[in-house]
Design a protein around this motif. Structure first.
Motif, PDB file in Angstrom:
ATOM      1  N   PHE A  64       3.054  -1.861   4.457  1.00 51.17           N
ATOM      2  CA  PHE A  64       2.560  -0.496   4.270  1.00 51.17           C
ATOM      3  C   PHE A  64       3.256   0.468   5.220  1.00 51.17           C
ATOM      4  N   PRO A  72       3.307   3.619   8.109  1.00 52.91           N
ATOM      5  CA  PRO A  72       2.421   3.916   9.242  1.00 52.91           C
ATOM      6  C   PRO A  72       1.132   4.577   8.736  1.00 52.91           C
ATOM      7  N   VAL A  73       0.018   4.239   9.365  1.00 55.71           N
ATOM      8  CA  VAL A  73      -1.280   4.655   8.828  1.00 55.71           C
ATOM      9  C   VAL A  73      -1.542   6.142   9.099  1.00 55.71           C
ATOM     10  N   THR A  74      -2.338   6.754   8.212  1.00 50.51           N
ATOM     11  CA  THR A  74      -2.611   8.197   8.314  1.00 50.51           C
ATOM     12  C   THR A  74      -4.081   8.509   8.037  1.00 50.51           C
ATOM     13  N   GLY A  75      -4.971   7.681   8.586  1.00 49.83           N
ATOM     14  CA  GLY A  75      -6.396   7.948   8.383  1.00 49.83           C
ATOM     15  C   GLY A  75      -6.936   8.982   9.355  1.00 49.83           C
ATOM     16  N   GLY A  76      -8.256   9.063   9.399  1.00 49.02           N
ATOM     17  CA  GLY A  76      -8.918   9.966  10.323  1.00 49.02           C
ATOM     18  C   GLY A  76      -9.014  11.385   9.797  1.00 49.02           C
ATOM     19  N   TRP A 104       2.922  11.701   0.023  1.00 51.56           N
ATOM     20  CA  TRP A 104       2.287  10.834   1.023  1.00 51.56           C
ATOM     21  C   TRP A 104       2.366  11.510   2.384  1.00 51.56           C
ATOM     22  N   PHE A 107      -5.506   3.220   6.734  1.00 53.72           N
ATOM     23  CA  PHE A 107      -5.773   4.221   5.690  1.00 53.72           C
ATOM     24  C   PHE A 107      -4.479   4.993   5.434  1.00 53.72           C
ATOM     25  N   HIS A 158     -15.973   6.024   7.593  1.00 50.12           N
ATOM     26  CA  HIS A 158     -14.715   6.551   7.049  1.00 50.12           C
ATOM     27  C   HIS A 158     -14.770   6.473   5.534  1.00 50.12           C
ATOM     28  N   GLU A 179      -6.492   5.926   0.452  1.00 50.18           N
ATOM     29  CA  GLU A 179      -6.652   4.518   0.108  1.00 50.18           C
ATOM     30  C   GLU A 179      -6.669   3.716   1.396  1.00 50.18           C
ATOM     31  N   PHE A 218       0.830  -1.213   0.000  1.00 51.44           N
ATOM     32  CA  PHE A 218       0.000   0.000   0.000  1.00 51.44           C
ATOM     33  C   PHE A 218       0.863   1.262   0.000  1.00 51.44           C
ATOM     34  N   ALA A 219       0.219   2.354  -0.459  1.00 52.91           N
ATOM     35  CA  ALA A 219       0.812   3.704  -0.457  1.00 52.91           C
ATOM     36  C   ALA A 219       2.149   3.696  -1.207  1.00 52.91           C
ATOM     37  N   TRP A 220       3.203   4.311  -0.609  1.00 52.73           N
ATOM     38  CA  TRP A 220       4.446   4.439  -1.392  1.00 52.73           C
ATOM     39  C   TRP A 220       5.154   3.113  -1.615  1.00 52.73           C
TER      40      TRP A 220
END
Lengths: 83, 161
Positions: free
Chosen positions: A77, A79-83, B139, B126, B85, B55, A6-8
């Motif tokens: 992946f 570290p997550v950055t949701g919210g 990112w 996420f 979300h 994502e 995921f991501a980068w």
């Protein structure tokens, strides 16, 4: 074994998902990562700094020492950055 | 208890109404709505954000949100809760996330709501990529302050009510 990025990590490796069959002597995520690093520059770059990467085995957070077996789903992946 | 991971926007008023309808034990509702903001600070330099794309890891995301929500219900006497979300591309001002809690008493609703968003930010898989006004895509990096906010709740054995 199903691998997800995921991501980068996905951008560096070039695919978001792939099926692989690592050699049977590879028993944990750390071994899997070392094996993946030998598959190309994108992998080597993505896995250069393991401290900056999180991972999950079968959709649960895990560490590099987590055992793996055929049929597992392993995701890498940042570290997550949701919210 | 409910979680939803969706591309579409949501109606905050309607969602909050639905949380307590028909349940007269609910004395208070608390909600947190996260929005896309138009500015971010990277290494001390401010840059304008034109849009961001979120994502996520389908499957694990839902599992994590369900676990976080279940933990909130273990710690506080909640009558209902909701996590929505969004993922996909969003522009500044758009809603990203809604966390809401309903309880007989306000303290439990406030604390559980705060707990849910703090844990969600560090546990739900996420990732955000920002489009900035100089045409770059970047990112978003995880913040230590988010880890610290989540860690506060780890030290507490449970809610105060």
């Amino acid at each position: 074994m199903k691998l997800l990025y995921f991501a980068w990590l996905r951008q560096k490796i070039g695919v978001g998902e792939e099926a692989v069959e690592p050699p049977p002597e590879i028993a944990d995520v750390r071994g899997l990562v070392e094996w993946l690093k030998g598959r190309g520059d994108g992998y080597a770059q993505a896995f250069r700094d393991l401290d900056s990467i999180k991972l999950a085995v079968n959709q649960e957070y895990a560490g590099l020492d987590h055992p793996i077996k055929a049929g597992d789903e392993v995701a890498f992946f940042p570290p997550v950055t949701g919210g | 208890m409910a979680i939803r991971v969706q591309r579409e926007d949501f109606d905050v008023g309607r969602e909050l109404d639905a949380l307590s309808v028909g349940n007269r034990r609910v004395g208070g509702l608390c909600s947190f709505v996260g929005l896309v903001r138009d500015m971010n600070e990277v290494a001390g330099a401010k840059s304008g954000v034109e849009a961001m794309t979120l994502e996520h890891y389908p499957g694990m995301t839902e599992k994590q949100l369900e676990e976080i929500e279940a933990e909130a219900h273990r710690r506080w006497p909640l009558e209902a809760s909701l996590i929505i979300h969004r993922y996909g591309r969003m522009e500044p001002g758009e809603r990203i996330v809604l966390v809401a809690t309903a309880s007989p008493h306000r303290e439990a609703a406030f604390e559980a709501c705060h707990f849910l968003i703090d844990w969600l930010k560090t546990k739900a898989p996420f990732w955000k990529v920002e489009e900035t006004d100089d045409g770059a895509a970047r990112w978003v990096e995880a913040r230590d302050s988010d880890d610290a906010a989540a860690a506060r709740w780890a030290e507490k054995a449970g809610g105060s009510l």
